[in-house]
Design a protein around this motif. Structure first.
Motif, PDB file in Angstrom:
ATOM      1  N   LEU A 149      -3.953 -29.026  18.011  1.00 27.78           N
ATOM      2  CA  LEU A 149      -2.692 -28.542  17.436  1.00 27.78           C
ATOM      3  C   LEU A 149      -2.706 -27.037  17.162  1.00 27.78           C
ATOM      4  O   LEU A 149      -1.796 -26.511  16.525  1.00 27.78           O
ATOM      5  CB  LEU A 149      -2.367 -29.299  16.147  1.00 27.78           C
ATOM      6  N   CYS A 150      -3.758 -26.359  17.599  1.00 27.99           N
ATOM      7  CA  CYS A 150      -3.756 -24.888  17.475  1.00 27.99           C
ATOM      8  C   CYS A 150      -2.751 -24.353  18.486  1.00 27.99           C
ATOM      9  O   CYS A 150      -2.851 -24.626  19.681  1.00 27.99           O
ATOM     10  CB  CYS A 150      -5.150 -24.339  17.755  1.00 27.99           C
ATOM     11  N   LEU A 151      -1.778 -23.589  18.011  1.00 32.01           N
ATOM     12  CA  LEU A 151      -0.723 -23.102  18.897  1.00 32.01           C
ATOM     13  C   LEU A 151      -1.146 -21.867  19.678  1.00 32.01           C
ATOM     14  O   LEU A 151      -0.347 -21.285  20.402  1.00 32.01           O
ATOM     15  CB  LEU A 151       0.545 -22.786  18.091  1.00 32.01           C
ATOM     16  N   ALA A 152      -2.413 -21.444  19.450  1.00 28.16           N
ATOM     17  CA  ALA A 152      -2.926 -20.226  20.101  1.00 28.16           C
ATOM     18  C   ALA A 152      -1.997 -19.044  19.844  1.00 28.16           C
ATOM     19  O   ALA A 152      -1.779 -18.210  20.717  1.00 28.16           O
ATOM     20  CB  ALA A 152      -3.145 -20.464  21.598  1.00 28.16           C
ATOM     21  N   CYS A 153      -1.477 -19.006  18.623  1.00 27.79           N
ATOM     22  CA  CYS A 153      -0.487 -17.976  18.287  1.00 27.79           C
ATOM     23  C   CYS A 153      -1.131 -16.655  17.918  1.00 27.79           C
ATOM     24  O   CYS A 153      -0.458 -15.650  17.774  1.00 27.79           O
ATOM     25  CB  CYS A 153       0.381 -18.455  17.129  1.00 27.79           C
ATOM     26  N   LYS A 154      -2.444 -16.654  17.709  1.00 26.63           N
ATOM     27  CA  LYS A 154      -3.207 -15.482  17.278  1.00 26.63           C
ATOM     28  C   LYS A 154      -2.817 -15.020  15.886  1.00 26.63           C
ATOM     29  O   LYS A 154      -3.149 -13.906  15.468  1.00 26.63           O
ATOM     30  CB  LYS A 154      -3.069 -14.304  18.261  1.00 26.63           C
ATOM     31  N   GLY A 155      -2.084 -15.870  15.169  1.00 22.36           N
ATOM     32  CA  GLY A 155      -1.729 -15.518  13.791  1.00 22.36           C
ATOM     33  C   GLY A 155      -2.980 -15.196  12.994  1.00 22.36           C
ATOM     34  O   GLY A 155      -3.011 -14.256  12.198  1.00 22.36           O
ATOM     35  N   CYS A 156      -4.040 -15.976  13.228  1.00 18.78           N
ATOM     36  CA  CYS A 156      -5.283 -15.743  12.473  1.00 18.78           C
ATOM     37  C   CYS A 156      -5.892 -14.401  12.835  1.00 18.78           C
ATOM     38  O   CYS A 156      -6.381 -13.688  11.959  1.00 18.78           O
ATOM     39  CB  CYS A 156      -6.270 -16.884  12.697  1.00 18.78           C
ATOM     40  N   LYS A 157      -5.835 -14.041  14.091  1.00 14.84           N
ATOM     41  CA  LYS A 157      -6.438 -12.763  14.479  1.00 14.84           C
ATOM     42  C   LYS A 157      -5.777 -11.610  13.723  1.00 14.84           C
ATOM     43  O   LYS A 157      -6.413 -10.632  13.365  1.00 14.84           O
ATOM     44  CB  LYS A 157      -6.300 -12.557  15.986  1.00 14.84           C
ATOM     45  N   THR A 177       1.981 -15.466   9.339  1.00 11.13           N
ATOM     46  CA  THR A 177       1.984 -16.219  10.593  1.00 11.13           C
ATOM     47  C   THR A 177       0.926 -17.311  10.567  1.00 11.13           C
ATOM     48  O   THR A 177       1.155 -18.429  10.996  1.00 11.13           O
ATOM     49  CB  THR A 177       1.696 -15.267  11.774  1.00 11.13           C
ATOM     50  N   MET A 178      -0.251 -16.971  10.063  1.00  8.58           N
ATOM     51  CA  MET A 178      -1.366 -17.926  10.017  1.00  8.58           C
ATOM     52  C   MET A 178      -1.133 -18.961   8.920  1.00  8.58           C
ATOM     53  O   MET A 178      -0.831 -18.560   7.805  1.00  8.58           O
ATOM     54  CB  MET A 178      -2.624 -17.123   9.724  1.00  8.58           C
ATOM     55  N   CYS A 179      -1.312 -20.193   9.121  1.00  5.12           N
ATOM     56  CA  CYS A 179      -1.597 -20.891  10.354  1.00  5.12           C
ATOM     57  C   CYS A 179      -0.500 -21.948  10.529  1.00  5.12           C
ATOM     58  O   CYS A 179      -0.381 -22.848   9.690  1.00  5.12           O
ATOM     59  CB  CYS A 179      -2.967 -21.544  10.246  1.00  5.12           C
ATOM     60  N   PRO A 180       0.301 -21.828  11.586  1.00  2.00           N
ATOM     61  CA  PRO A 180       1.467 -22.712  11.703  1.00  2.00           C
ATOM     62  C   PRO A 180       1.134 -24.201  11.697  1.00  2.00           C
ATOM     63  O   PRO A 180       1.869 -24.998  11.127  1.00  2.00           O
ATOM     64  CB  PRO A 180       2.100 -22.298  13.026  1.00  2.00           C
ATOM     65  N   SER A 181       0.019 -24.571  12.316  1.00  2.00           N
ATOM     66  CA  SER A 181      -0.264 -26.012  12.358  1.00  2.00           C
ATOM     67  C   SER A 181      -0.648 -26.518  10.976  1.00  2.00           C
ATOM     68  O   SER A 181      -0.288 -27.626  10.586  1.00  2.00           O
ATOM     69  CB  SER A 181      -1.329 -26.337  13.396  1.00  2.00           C
ATOM     70  N   SER A 209      -6.274 -26.131   9.825  1.00  3.05           N
ATOM     71  CA  SER A 209      -6.273 -24.745   9.341  1.00  3.05           C
ATOM     72  C   SER A 209      -7.264 -23.978  10.203  1.00  3.05           C
ATOM     73  O   SER A 209      -8.163 -24.572  10.818  1.00  3.05           O
ATOM     74  CB  SER A 209      -6.713 -24.690   7.876  1.00  3.05           C
ATOM     75  N   THR A 210      -7.119 -22.679  10.221  1.00  4.85           N
ATOM     76  CA  THR A 210      -8.072 -21.870  10.995  1.00  4.85           C
ATOM     77  C   THR A 210      -9.478 -22.108  10.461  1.00  4.85           C
ATOM     78  O   THR A 210     -10.446 -22.228  11.222  1.00  4.85           O
ATOM     79  CB  THR A 210      -7.711 -20.378  10.860  1.00  4.85           C
ATOM     80  N   ARG A 211      -9.572 -22.174   9.113  1.00  9.70           N
ATOM     81  CA  ARG A 211     -10.879 -22.385   8.496  1.00  9.70           C
ATOM     82  C   ARG A 211     -11.511 -23.696   8.965  1.00  9.70           C
ATOM     83  O   ARG A 211     -12.687 -23.735   9.335  1.00  9.70           O
ATOM     84  CB  ARG A 211     -10.705 -22.417   6.970  1.00  9.70           C
ATOM     85  N   GLY A 212     -10.711 -24.755   8.958  1.00  9.06           N
ATOM     86  CA  GLY A 212     -11.230 -26.053   9.384  1.00  9.06           C
ATOM     87  C   GLY A 212     -11.762 -25.987  10.804  1.00  9.06           C
ATOM     88  O   GLY A 212     -12.847 -26.499  11.108  1.00  9.06           O
ATOM     89  N   ARG A 213     -11.003 -25.336  11.660  1.00 14.91           N
ATOM     90  CA  ARG A 213     -11.430 -25.244  13.069  1.00 14.91           C
ATOM     91  C   ARG A 213     -12.711 -24.424  13.186  1.00 14.91           C
ATOM     92  O   ARG A 213     -13.628 -24.778  13.942  1.00 14.91           O
ATOM     93  CB  ARG A 213     -10.311 -24.625  13.905  1.00 14.91           C
ATOM     94  N   ALA A 214     -12.761 -23.323  12.423  1.00 12.29           N
ATOM     95  CA  ALA A 214     -13.964 -22.473  12.471  1.00 12.29           C
ATOM     96  C   ALA A 214     -15.177 -23.266  11.990  1.00 12.29           C
ATOM     97  O   ALA A 214     -16.274 -23.174  12.562  1.00 12.29           O
ATOM     98  CB  ALA A 214     -13.754 -21.234  11.615  1.00 12.29           C
ATOM     99  N   ASP A 240     -10.450 -15.396  15.422  1.00  9.80           N
ATOM    100  CA  ASP A 240      -9.541 -15.372  16.575  1.00  9.80           C
ATOM    101  C   ASP A 240      -9.558 -16.749  17.251  1.00  9.80           C
ATOM    102  O   ASP A 240     -10.124 -16.922  18.334  1.00  9.80           O
ATOM    103  CB  ASP A 240     -10.016 -14.267  17.534  1.00  9.80           C
ATOM    104  N   MET A 241      -8.924 -17.712  16.594  1.00  7.88           N
ATOM    105  CA  MET A 241      -9.065 -19.095  17.036  1.00  7.88           C
ATOM    106  C   MET A 241      -8.452 -19.325  18.417  1.00  7.88           C
ATOM    107  O   MET A 241      -8.916 -20.183  19.162  1.00  7.88           O
ATOM    108  CB  MET A 241      -8.432 -20.036  16.000  1.00  7.88           C
ATOM    109  N   ALA A 242      -7.422 -18.562  18.774  1.00 10.00           N
ATOM    110  CA  ALA A 242      -6.812 -18.766  20.092  1.00 10.00           C
ATOM    111  C   ALA A 242      -7.864 -18.543  21.183  1.00 10.00           C
ATOM    112  O   ALA A 242      -7.949 -19.299  22.156  1.00 10.00           O
ATOM    113  CB  ALA A 242      -5.641 -17.812  20.272  1.00 10.00           C
TER     114      ALA A 242
HETATM  115  S1  SF4 Z   1      -4.162 -19.324  16.679  1.00  8.98           S
HETATM  116 FE1  SF4 Z   1      -4.936 -19.282  14.598  1.00  8.98          FE
HETATM  117  S2  SF4 Z   1      -3.119 -19.170  13.302  1.00  8.98           S
HETATM  118 FE2  SF4 Z   1      -2.425 -19.811  15.339  1.00  8.98          FE
HETATM  119  S3  SF4 Z   1      -2.404 -22.044  15.230  1.00  8.98           S
HETATM  120 FE3  SF4 Z   1      -4.393 -21.449  16.064  1.00  8.98          FE
HETATM  121  S4  SF4 Z   1      -5.733 -21.353  14.277  1.00  8.98           S
HETATM  122 FE4  SF4 Z   1      -3.637 -21.328  13.508  1.00  8.98          FE
END
Ligand code: SF4
Ligand code: FAD
Ligand code: SF4
Length: 1024
Positions: free
Chosen positions: A632-640, A586-590, A600-605, A648-650
């Protein structure tokens, strides 16, 4: 001969490192002359300031080349401006070799093509930005593979593997990267492009006689070899995993003066690789995995030599601490349960053409082991699915050692030393004594078959005392390894973390040879300066360091797993880059859509980390770079769910937006989609009018413009009656039965009540009295996407107050919308950390499948003979996990496939919003939407998420059903006459009621005036 070599002194490199660069002019010229992207802004520089290591150096700027010509031109301009250069792949390095004060050339976005694959000759020609798995997937079609397979195989690039001389689990079978390189197309900093490989004596003579820069390089390399040959033979450890230092041994005549292989592992300090020709090896299709449990990891290690005699294709090991860490983190409990008893394990993989042959090989080893006085416990896995579960335990090594509850942070630094495999047991005993002496803790895991063991240590990298202790430990650890004839790095490279220790391993003369080798390629010392040769000290440029003092802002969320500190959450990311995978999960759709590090989740972190440092990014909560990356984070919690350390970027996004917008007007979509609960309540009082305004041709277009919705989207139809109205009219049943609250979430209640109606029937059929809260309540899910956290807290407080008697009575709550259940299971206790009712509610909230599996004894729905395609909601996967859902699908007797579809792309309101529409569609089109379109028309399409169903309905000719509806269909299949094709048509399509012509004219004009007024006011406020 030796005198022809220029001898660089440390002070020379110090000087070149520090030389100032006119970054602005360089940026300007780069922009004017290359096709690729040029980014010198603070956000991009912050993004690339670190790799997977403990180090941080802010680059001068970033270039993302489209092709080799761009790289050549970039190097030429860097030369003109005296700017250091750093080629980069996936940025997953652990020793600091991928961060520098340099112009970073990121090859991973555009330069990742397989140029040629020749299965007869077993070679492939590739560009350096190619991700390893992309090559392996294609090679497997010919039963071939690229042998070395780092744990980062899904995101590391071949260029990075070449840079680091990477290895992996199957290096036992195929060696290191250097063993698998035929030739390289390289570029020197001073602009020479050439192809290098093995060089015969005749070729060498010919090239030298041709003169020029190329001839000069070859002549100097030959001179270097001749000068140091004896010393190289004497001092280079002859072990399977020598990664430290430069591969000067490859220049020896017995190794064919292989210049390409000599350049492997130079970590971007000598040349830039533009193209590589790599060897592919046979990939045994049938494998058997033997797991041996010993009383501890040292005894396991002592068995390595005799097991290696059985010629496994992989031999890995780990200790009990790793498993205990996993238990503390509740990581892979089912997989751990498969391990045989023990306190230290070896995983021995055999590979062959047939399973029988592999199993035979394993059985021969089993017999040998069983004859021992103290035989290990033994389990054989010849089923690939079961074996994959065991491999998952091993591959989660890093995730398991990071963020263990109640334990300090464990860091890389001393994480990949290698010794002769025959001495591994004694080395590990000595190493563990050293850990104890320094009062450090660590789990041990890794490539036991090749004597290379990983660990992360709880160094204190934030105080002077701690850093002094870290240095002392590193030096003593190096002495131990050198004493065993080992290599300080057996896999990850020297970078900055270990380069300073190389003299212990090689002595000063060979260190001078390394310096001279670099000078031949890079006389100005501009390629990745300060790494490997004349290195920065291992305790400078630390990402944290003694001055680490991030802002500690007050937050809405309490972040209990990070000691309540938002700053600590930004340290969670360990840089593995799993969030840069593009083919699964799932991680990371954007990132999958844009291939941009910042998405990417990493970039955001990383950007959030930089935001709290306040050095490169100075905008604090109002920083536009951070805002842009999070947009562009979809808050999908894929990273979590997918990230090994559960970033947990969402949640971080919601927190950030809440501050970013404090006292500031949000985009219009926040007030429409974020506040959908209130709008839906209002609309459902006058559904006909509301639907007319949002569905009538011209009006709906105006409405979409006014509220920030993409014109391509269809606005959902408001239901009449709502679910709650329907339920009120119908009344409760099973009066004396145990109660279950059915959560009337905003989406299903106001927009499409059928799933809730179906759930009522399902729950009553299993003997429950369904209760629906009388009051208007909403979990507030849409508010999080827009950072409206105060309102979200208010709504949750209202729920806790209103439902208090039921919560205290332990009444279970079943929700159909996974994202709403996820609020109760995740956000609720993060916001109300010490509220006992919040904790109770968290435990009492279920999705339907969980409830049926866990609370209903021996639940068995009727069978439904259908094929089905299933798309699981991201929050469902990340928070609730989907085993119960699959259990119910199995019990229904469905012939189903769960898609590896990641995020549907709609993600609440995200996909409706004008600026996110493209990413939303691309995300859906990756797997889900094509799979739905190609499903045969008699198949059921199952999706529990409202937005997933909406995405499917708006972009295909199918409608997905909720599991509740599927169970209802199973219960009524005889009476309901489900159609053969398009089974979803058993349920009506949402439709609006027609209005009279007069009403249309009246409502239309009122609506238009209203919408114009809203738009005008909002634009005016925004402009202020
Ligand atoms: S919640 Fe996590 S996996 Fe989903 S788009 Fe945002 S950073 Fe990517
Ligand atoms: C959790 C974790 C597990 C890991 N497991 C393993 C493992 O099992 N085995 C292993 O070997 N490593 C492992 N690594 C380290 C790392 O993932 C590998 O070394 C990987 O191959 C690096 O690839 P990359 O694309 O990320 O390279 P980067 O980190 O981007 O670059 C690596 C080096 O190569 C140089 N480089 C990149 N491209 C070029 C080019 N075109 N020309 C010249 N130089 C170039 C860079 O300058 C840098 O010095 C692991 C890392 C992490 C975080
Ligand atoms: S966010 Fe998670 S998966 Fe991505 S690099 Fe960081 S730790 Fe790895």
């Amino acid at each position: 001969m030796r005198h022809i070599l220029p001898i660089l002194k440390e002070s020379d490199t110090e000087r070149t490192r520090a030389a100032p660069v006119d970054a602005q002019a360089l940026e300007h010229e780069l922009r004017a002359s290359i096709r690729g992207e040029v980014r010198f802004d603070a956000g991009s520089r912050a993004l690339y300031a670190t790799d997977g290591s403990n180090y941080r150096q802010v680059p001068i700027g970033i270039v993302i080349p489209k092709n080799a010509e761009d790289v050549i031109q970039t190097a030429a301009l860097c030369r003109r401006y005296n700017a250091p250069l750093l080629p980069r792949g996936g940025g997953t390095s652990l020793a600091g070799q991928t961060c520098n004060t340099a112009v970073v050339i990121d090859m991973s976005k555009y330069m990742g093509t397989i140029l040629e694959i020749n299965s007869q000759k077993k070679i492939a020609r590739i560009q350096p930005g190619l991700v390893l798995d992309a090559l392996r997937n294609v090679a497997e079609r010919y039963q071939l593979t690229f042998g070395p397979d780092p744990a980062t195989h899904a995101q590391c690039t071949l260029g990075g593997m070449i840079g680091n001389n990477s290895c992996g689990t199957h290096s036992v079978m195929a060696g290191m990267t250097s063993d698998n390189i035929e030739a390289l197309d390289i570029l020197t900093y001073d602009g020479l492009r050439m192809r290098v490989g093995k060089t015969s004596d005749e070729e060498l003579e010919q090239i030298v006689s041709e003169g020029g820069r190329r001839g000069d390089i070859y002549a100097r390399l030959k001179a270097l070899r001749d000068t140091y040959a004896d010393l190289i033979r004497e001092r280079f450890p002859n072990i399977p995993r020598r990664v430290s230092g430069y591969n000067l041994d490859q220049l020896l005549p017995e190794n064919g003066f292989h210049i390409a292989r000599a350049l492997i592992g130079t970590e971007g300090t000598c040349v830039t690789v533009l193209e590589a020709t790599v060897h592919l090896v046979y990939s045994p299709p049938a494998r058997a995995l033997l797991v041996l449990g010993f009383s501890d990891a040292y005894i396991a290690a002592e068995h390595v030599p005799e097991i290696m005699a059985h010629q496994p294709i992989a031999l890995e090991g780990f200790d009990l601490t790793l498993i205990e860490n996993m238990r503390k983190k509740n990581l892979h409990p089912a997989e751990i349960a498969l391990l045989p008893e023990g306190g230290g394990w070896l995983l021995v993989e055999f590979g062959s053409d047939t399973t029988e042959e592999s199993v035979d090989q394993a059985c021969r080893l089993i017999e040998q082991m069983q004859r021992k006085e103290h035989p290990p416990t033994i389990k054989l896995f010849d089923n690939p699915k079961e074996a994959a579960k065991i491999w998952m335990v091993r591959e989660s090594g890093l995730g398991a050692t990071t963020g263990v509850p109640g334990e300090p942070h464990h860091w890389e630094g001393w994480e990949d030393a290698a010794v002769p495999p025959a001495k591994l047991g004694s080395y590990l005993r000595d190493y563990s004594k050293l850990l104890k002496k320094y009062n450090y803790t660590s789990a041990l895991y890794g490539h036991f078959g090749q004597g290379c063991v990983h660990n992360r240590v709880d160094f204190d990298l934030t105080s002077r005392e701690g850093i002094k202790k870290f240095r002392a430990f590193m030096e003593e650890a190096a002495d131990i390894v050198v004493g065993y004839g080992g290599s300080i790095s057996g896999e990850h490279g020297d970078g900055q973390a270990r380069a300073e220790l190389l003299p212990k391993m090689y002595g000063t003369e060979l260190i001078q040879a390394f310096r001279e080798f670099k000078a031949i390629w890079d006389p100005d010392g501009k390629m990745n300066p300060g790494k490997v040769v004349d290195p920065y000290h291992l305790d400078e440029n630390l990402r944290l360091g003694p001055t680490y003092n991030p802002a500690q802002p007050a937050t809405h969320f309490k972040f209990p797993d990070d000691e309540g500190s938002f700053a600590a959450t930004t340290l969670r990311c360990v840089g593995v880059g799993k969030c840069r995978r593009i083919d699964s999960g799932t991680m990371c759709p954007s990132y999958m859509v844009t291939r941009e590090e910042e998405h990417s989740t990493r970039g955001r972190a990383r950007l959030l980390f930089e935001m709290l440092q306040g050095q490169v990014l100075q905008g604090g909560w109002r920083d536009e770079h951070v805002k842009e990356a999070l947009d562009l984070c979809l808050a999908c919690k894929g990273c979590k769910g997918d990230c090994p350390v559960n970033v947990d970027m969402a949640t971080y996004k919601a927190e950030f937006l809440s501050h970013y917008y404090q006292g500031k007007l949000r985009p219009m979509s926040a007030y429409t989609m974020g506040l959908i609960y209130w709008w839906a309540r209002l609309a459902c009082r006058v559904p006909t009018i509301a639907n007319f305004l949002t569905q009538a041709p011209v009006l709906s277009d105006i409405a979409k413009i006014a509220i920030g919705i993409a014109p391509q989207r269809r606005l959902p139809v408001f239901a009449s009656p709502t679910f709650k109205e329907w339920f009120r009219q119908r009344g409760p049943r099973n009066a004396d039965a145990p109660r279950v609250i059915l959560w009337p979430d905003t989406f299903n209640n106001y927009l499409y009540p059928e799933p809730l109606q179906a759930a009522v029937e399902v729950l009553e059929a299993v003997g429950y009295q369904v209760v629906v809260p009388e009051q208007s309540l909403c979990c507030g899910r849409p508010l999080y996407d827009h950072g409206m956290l105060e309102t979200a807290e208010r709504l949750l407080r209202q729920i806790l107050n209103t439902l208090e008697p039921e919560i205290i009575a332990g009444t279970p709550i079943v929700g159909l919308e996974p994202s709403c259940v996820a609020v109760f299971r995740d956000e609720l206790t993060n916001l109300f950390l010490h509220d006992e009712n919040a904790k109770r509610l968290k435990k009492q909230a279920f999705v339907l499948s969980e409830f049926l599996e866990r609370k209903v004894e021996h639940y068995q729905p009727p069978h439904l003979q259908r094929k089905a395609v299933v798309h699981m909601h991201c929050h469902h996967k990340a928070i609730m996990r989907t085993a119960p859902e699959e259990a119910i699908l199995k019990k229904l007797g469905l012939d189903y496939t769960v898609l590896d579809s990641g995020c549907c792309g709609m993600a609440g309101s995200f996909g409706f919003e004008k600026d996110h529409y493209d990413v939303s569609i691309k995300s859906g089109e990756r797997v889900l939407l094509p799979a739905v379109r190609s499903a045969s028309k008699d198949m059921l399409i199952i999706a529990d998420g409202f937005s997933c169903r909406e995405q499917i309905a708006q972009t295909t000719d199918r409608r997905a059903l909720h599991l509740a509806q599927v169970i209802q269909l199973a219960m009524h299949q005889d009476e309901k006459g489900m159609t053969k094709e398009y089974p979803e048509t058993t349920y009506p399509q949402p439709a609006n009621q027609p209005l009279s012509k007069v009403s249309i004219a009246f409502v239309g004009s009122i609506g238009l005036m209203l919408l114009s007024a809203i738009l005008w006011t909002w634009r005016k406020k925004k402009a202020r």
